[in-house]
Design an enzyme around this catalytic site. Structure first.
Site, short mmCIF file in Angstrom:
data_model
loop_
_atom_site.label_atom_id
_atom_site.label_comp_id
_atom_site.label_asym_id
_atom_site.label_seq_id
_atom_site.Cartn_x
_atom_site.Cartn_y
_atom_site.Cartn_z
CG ASN A 40 7.02 26.54 -16.17
OD1 ASN A 40 7.55 26.24 -15.10
ND2 ASN A 40 7.62 26.39 -17.34
NE ARG A 99 -1.07 1.75 3.87
CZ ARG A 99 -1.96 2.25 4.71
NH1 ARG A 99 -3.18 2.51 4.30
NH2 ARG A 99 -1.63 2.48 5.97
CG HIS A 133 2.90 -1.49 3.12
ND1 HIS A 133 2.17 -1.33 4.27
CD2 HIS A 133 2.15 -2.30 2.32
CE1 HIS A 133 1.02 -2.00 4.17
NE2 HIS A 133 1.00 -2.58 2.99
CG ASP A 170 -1.91 -6.79 8.94
OD1 ASP A 170 -0.75 -7.20 9.17
OD2 ASP A 170 -2.15 -5.85 8.17
CE LYS A 193 -4.96 -4.41 8.10
NZ LYS A 193 -4.21 -3.17 7.97
NE ARG A 195 -6.74 -1.31 4.45
CZ ARG A 195 -6.45 -0.33 5.29
NH1 ARG A 195 -7.20 0.76 5.32
NH2 ARG A 195 -5.43 -0.45 6.12
CG ASP A 220 1.21 -1.02 11.23
OD1 ASP A 220 1.89 -1.63 10.38
OD2 ASP A 220 -0.01 -0.80 11.09
CB THR A 225 -6.80 6.95 7.98
OG1 THR A 225 -6.88 5.53 8.19
CG2 THR A 225 -6.66 7.24 6.49
N GLY A 227 -7.00 4.42 11.35
CA GLY A 227 -8.10 3.47 11.53
C GLY A 227 -7.66 2.09 11.99
#
Length: 323
Positions: A40, A99, A133, A170, A193, A195, A220, A225, A227
């Protein structure tokens, strides 16, 4: 009782291999536990050994499927609490929803804070994590949080030769880049940068710092992704960088990120095994460096009442094998 019996390390289904490697470093056997789903779709957990008055560590990065990983952790914490564990530490090599750490738009949640509240409510007495983050996430908890960093270790992998520059993706990552640059004797640069809305589209307008004819290491905490780092790498090359490498703790690598990295000007990317990385995500440019010994050392220090911070001050490692 012997210390090896007092220390218990359990894992859910998010990343069992990392937990086994941590236990190998500690010289102990992984804790016996059943974690599975009924037909279930309800998650069931049963600890298969005595943890009464033991020091329990539950290793569970929030890997895909993220919400299942979180739910497993919460139920394991509750099971350990109800089994009368003396202290329960949630070991979170990767903290998802990081994030969502502020209310930057109308009518949006602060999910990182919500997850922290749930972890506390489920029974965690302490959290051990790796490269959040944002540092303020530590403040979302009302229990002690030990945040380790793997970025200097990853940067050292590329730090050979002179004319090194450590680049942040950034302005928010400038402190991380500065701390890493100080450790490896490098200069610093920042890729500015933007976004675009809630999309994953990133634009890098300017590079602050001298990168002309120099080897650049982008640092980082996460590659999702791809990008951000690819846009930063392209901009660094356009500003004259001779070689561009990337060091990131968490290789989320979702969607087309692996292909994007392969087609980028980045020569090599180093990530950790904080998350399981499938063969499909491992391109020719990606190198995985284990953090099992780092997490194992931190677990030993927490268990023994020693300083975790000394791990990053050139302190001699504590011998923990063959307890």
């Amino acid at each position: 009782m012997p210390i090896a019996e007092d220390l218990k390390v359990f894992t859910g289904n998010a990343h069992p291999q990392l937990s086994y490697d941590i236990c190998s470093y500690l010289g102990i056997q992984p804790g016996k536990i059943d974690v599975f789903k009924f037909t279930n779709d309800n998650t069931f957990v049963k600890i298969l050994e005595n943890v009464r008055e033991r020091d329990v560590f539950i290793v569970q990065p929030f890997s895909v499927p993220v919400n299942d990983s979180i739910m497993e952790l919460l139920i394991m914490l509750d099971a350990a609490k109800r089994a009368s564990a003396r202290r329960i530490t949630a070991v979170l090599p990767y903290y998802a929803y990081g994030r969502s750490d502020k209310k930057d738009q109308p009518r949006v949640p602060i999910t990182a804070r919500l997850v922290a509240t749930m972890i506390e409510a489920a029974g965690a007495d302490r959290v051990l994590t790796l490269d959040l983050h944002a540092g303020q996430i530590q403040g979302f908890f009302n229990i002690p949080v030990d945040e380790l960093t793997a970025i200097p270790m990853l940067a050292h992998h590329f730090a050979n030769g002179e004319d090194l520059v450590v680049a942040a993706t950034d302005a928010g990552g400038a402190k991380r880049a500065r701390d890493t640059a100080d450790l490896i004797g490098a200069d610093i640069a920042i890729a500015e940068k933007r976004r675009l809305g809630n999309s994953d589209t990133v634009v890098v307008d300017e590079v602050i710092g001298d990168v002309d004819d120099r080897k650049v290491i982008i640092v980082d905490e996460e590659i999702s992704t791809g990008g951000t780092v690819v846009a930063a790498a392209s901009s660094l090359v356009a500003h004259g960088a001779r070689e561009v490498y990337c060091a990131a703790t968490h290789g989320v690598l979702c969607g087309h990120a692996p292909l994007l990295m392969e087609q980028s000007p980045i020569i090599e990317m180093a990530v950790t095994d904080s998350l399981p990385i499938s063969d499909e995500k491992l391109g020719s440019k990606t190198r995985v460096i284990s953090v099992a010994s780092m997490l194992g050392e931190a677990i030993w220090r927490i268990h023994s009442g020693l300083s975790v911070g000394e791990m990053f001050q050139d302190a001699a490692p504590v011998p923990v094998g063959n307890l």
